[in-house]
Design an enzyme around this catalytic site. Sequence first.
Site, PDB file in Angstrom:
ATOM      1  N   TYR A 184       0.051  17.433 100.804  1.00 19.99           N
ATOM      2  CA  TYR A 184      -0.047  18.835 100.380  1.00 19.99           C
ATOM      3  C   TYR A 184       0.366  18.903  98.913  1.00 19.99           C
ATOM      4  CZ  TYR A 184       1.130  23.899 100.534  1.00 19.99           C
ATOM      5  OH  TYR A 184       1.228  25.250 100.288  1.00 19.99           O
ATOM      6  N   LYS A 240      -4.469  18.513 100.795  1.00 18.55           N
ATOM      7  CA  LYS A 240      -4.552  19.963 100.660  1.00 18.55           C
ATOM      8  C   LYS A 240      -4.234  20.258  99.198  1.00 18.55           C
ATOM      9  CE  LYS A 240      -2.585  24.427 101.657  1.00 18.55           C
ATOM     10  NZ  LYS A 240      -1.384  25.207 102.046  1.00 18.55           N
TER      11      LYS A 240
END
Length: 308
Positions: free
Chosen positions: A139, A171
């Site tokens: 992320y 992400k």
Amino acid sequence: MKFEKIQGLIDAPFTPFLENGEVNYDIIPQYAALLARNGLKGVFINGSSGEGYMLTEDERMKLAEAWVKAVPEGFKVIVHVGSCCVKASKMLAAHAQKIGAWGIGAMASPFPKIGNINVLLEYCEEIASGAPELPFYFYHIPAFNGAFLSMYDFLKLVDESGRIPNFAGIKYTFESLYEYNRCRRYGNGRFDMLHGQDETILPCLAMGGAQGGIGGTTNYNGRCLVGIIDAWKAGDLEKARELQNYAQDVIDVICHFRGNIVGGKRIMKLIGLDLGRNRTPFQNMTDEEEAQMKRELEAIDFFNRCNR
């Protein structure tokens, strides 16, 4: 290892709290149903929108269990397991695999800050090894943790080292569309690049990416954001532009009220799903601010276009 690439938008849900500050697990089935009927394809829980770092490990595990139990068939549950304690992260990853989550993810630790991609590789490797059967997503949100590192170079290091067999992708919540597209094109699209900024879905679609994404404003504006992708697929560029610009209008409002984690969470109350207040040290909205935000949302016809 090869994993399914995500198609459509995954929501980053808020963590619901009761008036006494404890986690409200009972509301999660209602929450999951709201997201599913508005076109979302899954959830990425216990991340930044979910105030994950303000939760105990026990709360994080119980939330994961509640979401896995509540979601409809085919609805993905990705568990954010990042922590300042890598041992805890690995334990949370193992728990996610045990309860049947679809995948796991972790952002870089905010303390100590990770300053180079070799250390980041080591950090992610240890966490991902806790759930070797699940896809692992890094992320990338450097505004939260100061890890302003090259994601292209990181992907290259992951690929060439072979040290994270279950690494699925990133992400990507950062402003560089150039780097996002470089990562998307790496190895002929080998990795799953999940778009992470709701205000730039359309330009990423135009570059050939954003087949999947994880959003925060999808909690209450998911119909609009899903509509951008649907309009693009239908070849209706003008509709896609209108929806993307409207999504920006909504984001402009929440930026007046300390952003999505604070302002966005209060919007959920305004659309009929009260998820409670934010945990300290977030500065909660006052009743006066809530009333002002409601007026600003009414001015852009939000309540006729939002999730229901």
